[in-house]
Design a protein around this motif. Structure first.
Motif, short mmCIF file in Angstrom:
data_model
loop_
_atom_site.label_atom_id
_atom_site.label_comp_id
_atom_site.label_asym_id
_atom_site.label_seq_id
_atom_site.Cartn_x
_atom_site.Cartn_y
_atom_site.Cartn_z
N VAL A 117 -11.64 -4.57 3.19
CA VAL A 117 -12.10 -5.43 4.29
C VAL A 117 -12.56 -4.60 5.47
O VAL A 117 -12.22 -3.44 5.62
N ARG A 118 -13.34 -5.25 6.34
CA ARG A 118 -13.80 -4.61 7.56
C ARG A 118 -12.74 -4.77 8.65
O ARG A 118 -11.85 -5.61 8.55
N GLU A 119 -12.88 -3.99 9.70
CA GLU A 119 -12.01 -4.16 10.84
C GLU A 119 -12.27 -5.54 11.46
O GLU A 119 -13.40 -5.93 11.69
N GLY A 120 -11.20 -6.28 11.70
CA GLY A 120 -11.34 -7.62 12.25
C GLY A 120 -11.22 -8.72 11.22
O GLY A 120 -10.88 -9.86 11.56
N ASP A 121 -11.48 -8.42 9.93
CA ASP A 121 -11.25 -9.40 8.89
C ASP A 121 -9.74 -9.58 8.68
O ASP A 121 -8.95 -8.69 8.99
N VAL A 122 -9.36 -10.73 8.14
CA VAL A 122 -7.93 -11.06 8.04
C VAL A 122 -7.56 -11.30 6.58
O VAL A 122 -7.79 -12.38 6.03
N PRO A 123 -6.98 -10.29 5.90
CA PRO A 123 -6.48 -10.50 4.54
C PRO A 123 -5.11 -11.18 4.58
O PRO A 123 -4.24 -10.81 5.38
N VAL A 124 -4.91 -12.16 3.71
CA VAL A 124 -3.71 -13.00 3.77
C VAL A 124 -3.21 -13.25 2.35
O VAL A 124 -4.00 -13.43 1.42
N ARG A 125 -1.88 -13.24 2.20
CA ARG A 125 -1.31 -13.75 0.95
C ARG A 125 -0.95 -15.21 1.20
O ARG A 125 -0.13 -15.52 2.06
N ILE A 126 -1.56 -16.11 0.43
CA ILE A 126 -1.33 -17.53 0.62
C ILE A 126 0.01 -17.92 0.01
O ILE A 126 0.90 -18.43 0.68
N ALA A 127 0.18 -17.65 -1.27
CA ALA A 127 1.42 -17.95 -2.00
C ALA A 127 1.27 -17.43 -3.41
O ALA A 127 0.15 -17.39 -3.96
N GLY A 128 2.36 -17.03 -4.02
CA GLY A 128 2.31 -16.56 -5.40
C GLY A 128 1.28 -15.46 -5.58
O GLY A 128 1.33 -14.43 -4.91
N ASP A 129 0.32 -15.69 -6.49
CA ASP A 129 -0.73 -14.69 -6.75
C ASP A 129 -2.04 -15.08 -6.09
O ASP A 129 -3.10 -14.62 -6.50
N ASP A 189 5.68 -13.00 -17.46
CA ASP A 189 6.42 -13.34 -18.68
C ASP A 189 6.55 -12.14 -19.61
O ASP A 189 7.59 -11.96 -20.26
N SER A 190 5.51 -11.32 -19.70
CA SER A 190 5.50 -10.21 -20.65
C SER A 190 6.16 -8.94 -20.11
O SER A 190 6.79 -8.19 -20.86
N TYR A 191 5.99 -8.68 -18.83
CA TYR A 191 6.44 -7.40 -18.27
C TYR A 191 7.54 -7.54 -17.21
O TYR A 191 8.10 -6.53 -16.77
N GLY A 192 7.83 -8.77 -16.81
CA GLY A 192 8.89 -8.98 -15.84
C GLY A 192 8.36 -9.08 -14.41
O GLY A 192 7.24 -8.67 -14.10
N HIS A 193 9.20 -9.64 -13.54
CA HIS A 193 8.78 -9.88 -12.16
C HIS A 193 8.59 -8.59 -11.37
O HIS A 193 7.81 -8.55 -10.42
N GLN A 194 9.29 -7.54 -11.77
CA GLN A 194 9.10 -6.27 -11.05
C GLN A 194 7.68 -5.76 -11.22
O GLN A 194 7.04 -5.31 -10.25
N ARG A 195 7.16 -5.85 -12.45
CA ARG A 195 5.77 -5.45 -12.67
C ARG A 195 4.82 -6.42 -11.97
O ARG A 195 3.79 -6.01 -11.42
N GLY A 196 5.16 -7.71 -11.96
CA GLY A 196 4.34 -8.69 -11.26
C GLY A 196 4.27 -8.40 -9.77
O GLY A 196 3.19 -8.49 -9.16
N ASP A 197 5.40 -8.01 -9.19
CA ASP A 197 5.40 -7.65 -7.77
C ASP A 197 4.52 -6.43 -7.52
O ASP A 197 3.82 -6.35 -6.50
N ALA A 198 4.55 -5.47 -8.45
CA ALA A 198 3.71 -4.28 -8.31
C ALA A 198 2.24 -4.66 -8.33
O ALA A 198 1.41 -4.09 -7.60
N VAL A 199 1.89 -5.64 -9.16
CA VAL A 199 0.50 -6.11 -9.22
C VAL A 199 0.09 -6.73 -7.89
O VAL A 199 -1.00 -6.45 -7.36
N LEU A 200 0.95 -7.56 -7.34
CA LEU A 200 0.63 -8.20 -6.06
C LEU A 200 0.47 -7.17 -4.94
O LEU A 200 -0.43 -7.29 -4.10
N ARG A 201 1.32 -6.16 -4.94
CA ARG A 201 1.19 -5.11 -3.92
C ARG A 201 -0.10 -4.33 -4.11
O ARG A 201 -0.74 -3.91 -3.13
N ALA A 202 -0.50 -4.10 -5.35
CA ALA A 202 -1.75 -3.37 -5.62
C ALA A 202 -2.96 -4.19 -5.15
O ALA A 202 -3.91 -3.63 -4.57
N VAL A 203 -2.93 -5.49 -5.39
CA VAL A 203 -4.02 -6.35 -4.91
C VAL A 203 -4.09 -6.31 -3.39
O VAL A 203 -5.18 -6.20 -2.79
N ALA A 204 -2.93 -6.39 -2.75
CA ALA A 204 -2.90 -6.35 -1.29
C ALA A 204 -3.46 -5.03 -0.76
O ALA A 204 -4.23 -5.01 0.21
N ALA A 205 -3.10 -3.91 -1.41
CA ALA A 205 -3.60 -2.61 -0.98
C ALA A 205 -5.12 -2.52 -1.15
O ALA A 205 -5.83 -1.97 -0.29
#
Length: 334
Positions: free
Chosen positions: A238-250, A216-232
């Protein structure tokens, strides 16, 4: 290019077995119709029987245990049968060259580009020798000059198309299993990876604190950058063999592969928590709330529910923290 799964070797062998069975039946049938002078009908019927037996033996072999490239060992056997057949059948290159074509079609369907070309010297020998040794007319061996290029081109074109098809299917599979924004696996992969429980591991569930305010404050482009940073950060922690997943939204999850002792699982979860503790995304500080549920023989759905409750407990406590849900996994060896 071609799928390396051992089930592919079985499929390749079975398809060649079917070709062999059909060839054996057709070879026997050819002895029931008017044939060229000099045809040894009894010998050709023995070749037909040998082809049927070899095809049946190929179907019975344990192909699930070997790579698909091992099925190339069947090619010399097939060419030997074709050569013997041609020699006994009055050395008629025009009539029996179709069997070579079928073999190269099979090579193109199941093996990489270049395989048909590599097999061309062997095919030339199997084609020419029966004609030279038999009673074929003098011009017959020269038919190899246009028959063999036809076989090779057919095999290579089919291999090229097969490779394109396999690549397209791989990309479709990747799209179906990957979150396009973050590049992490999606919920489908989590369900498949954790079917039956992660074998003494754990499930970490996390949510970005106040993510709606970021949008709401910074726009969806900044929100997408946050999600990509969390994913990175998840990928790095994580260790090799662990499975990181985006479920939905944040919302994200990590399936921690077992077996894990409680101390090992605490260490892994702690490392992930430290990596996600206070992310700086273009000057914006981001925190996450995390919940961990240790595997207690649960499937993914129940693990997610327990980890989700732990994550919301972390949010209710102010966020930027990790809450562990009981029961823990039983300690492993050591």
């Amino acid at each position: 290019m071609h799928a390396p799964a051992t089930t592919t070797a079985r499929a390749a062998a079975l398809s060649l077995s079917v070709i062999g069975l059909a060839s054996g039946v057709l070879t026997f049938a050819s002895t029931l119709v008017p044939s060229a002078p000099g045809l040894d009908l009894v010998a050709v019927r023995w070749v037909a029987l040998a082809t049927l037996l070899v095809a049946a033996a190929v179907a019975a072999l344990p192909w699930r245990r070997v790579p698909v490239r091992w099925t190339l060992l069947l090619v010399p056997v097939g060419m030997l049968l074709i050569g013997v057949h041609n020699y006994l059948a009055a050395a008629d290159a025009y009539r029996y060259g179709a069997f070579f074509l079928l073999l190269f079609v099979w090579v193109g369907l199941w093996h990489p580009r270049g395989t048909a070309t590599a097999l061309s010297p062997l095919a030339a020998v199997a084609y020419v020798v029966p004609l030279v040794a038999g009673s074929a007319p003098g011009h017959a061996p020269w038919t190899v000059t246009y028959a063999l290029p036809l076989y090779v081109v057919t095999g290579e074109v089919i291999a090229w198309r097969s490779a394109r098809l396999h690549e397209a299917l791989r990309r479709l599979d990747d799209l179906a299993r990957t979150d396009p924004l973050t590049g992490l696996a999606n919920r489908t992969v989590l369900d498949a990876a954790g079917r039956g429980g992660p074998g003494g591991g754990a499930l970490l569930y996390l949510d970005v604190d106040r993510f709606k305010q970021v949008n709401d404050s910074y726009g969806h482009q900044r929100g997408d950058a946050v999600l990509r940073a969390v994913a990175a950060a998840l990928r790095a922690a994580v260790r090799e063999g662990d499975v990181p997943v985006r479920i939905a939204g944040d919302e994200f999850a990590v399936l921690l592969r077992g077996p894990l002792t409680a101390a090992e699982a605490d260490a892994v979860a702690g490392r992930i928590g430290a990596g996600l503790g206070r992310l700086d995304v273009d000057g914006l500080t981001v925190t996450t709330s995390m919940g961990v549920a240790w595997c207690a023989g649960d499937g993914v759905e129940r693990l997610l529910a327990r980890a989700d409750r732990a994550m919301y407990a972390a949010k209710d406590a102010g966020g930027a923290r990790l809450v562990i849900s009981a029961p823990r996994a039983a300690p492993g060896p050591g």
